[in-house]
Design an enzyme around this catalytic site. Structure first.
Site, mmCIF file in Angstrom:
data_model
loop_
_atom_site.group_PDB
_atom_site.id
_atom_site.type_symbol
_atom_site.label_atom_id
_atom_site.label_comp_id
_atom_site.label_asym_id
_atom_site.label_seq_id
_atom_site.Cartn_x
_atom_site.Cartn_y
_atom_site.Cartn_z
ATOM 1 N N ARG A 168 -6.634 -2.475 -4.773
ATOM 2 C CA ARG A 168 -7.679 -1.493 -5.163
ATOM 3 C C ARG A 168 -8.029 -1.497 -6.505
ATOM 4 O O ARG A 168 -9.395 -1.205 -6.693
ATOM 5 C CB ARG A 168 -6.568 -0.031 -5.096
ATOM 6 C CG ARG A 168 -6.202 0.387 -3.727
ATOM 7 C CD ARG A 168 -5.230 1.539 -4.028
ATOM 8 N NE ARG A 168 -4.179 1.202 -4.518
ATOM 9 C CZ ARG A 168 -3.182 1.648 -5.335
ATOM 10 N NH1 ARG A 168 -3.310 3.383 -5.257
ATOM 11 N NH2 ARG A 168 -2.093 1.498 -5.776
ATOM 12 N N ASN B 73 -4.711 3.604 -1.285
ATOM 13 C CA ASN B 73 -3.840 3.176 -0.065
ATOM 14 C C ASN B 73 -3.495 4.204 0.798
ATOM 15 O O ASN B 73 -3.527 5.183 0.784
ATOM 16 C CB ASN B 73 -2.429 2.558 -0.796
ATOM 17 C CG ASN B 73 -2.479 1.428 -1.545
ATOM 18 O OD1 ASN B 73 -3.170 0.844 -1.388
ATOM 19 N ND2 ASN B 73 -1.436 1.082 -2.474
#
Length: 90
Positions: free
Chosen positions: A17, A35
């Site tokens: 990320r 996520n």
């Protein structure tokens, strides 16, 4: 132009990320990344076609510790907010 992508493989716990935030911002994209509880990473990428294509290509490799198995891609609406953000897990 906007795309929603879902990345599967070894993509959580490897900095994916944060890496994607940097790559997307470097290409001038708006959107977000988060996520998912199923172990995938989901992102919304919005911007010009060359920028999105460059980020999609980079996502297939990911950061050094990631192992990308597949990426699902669908058309999407542009994000409501400018910039590129990291969102909480869904």
């Amino acid at each position: 132009m906007a795309r929603r992508i879902r990345i599967a493989g070894q993509v959580q716990g490897v900095g994916y990320r944060d890496w994607l935030v940097g790559v997307a911002r470097a290409h001038g994209l708006a959107g977000w990344v988060r996520n998912r509880r199923d172990g995938t990473v989901e992102a919304l990428l919005a911007g010009d076609t060359p920028g999105i294509q460059a980020v999609l290509l980079a996502c297939r490799r990911g950061p050094p510790l990631a192992r990308v198995e597949s990426i699902e891609e669908t058309l999407a609406e542009d994000p409501a907010e400018p910039g590129f953000a990291r969102l909480p897990t869904l």
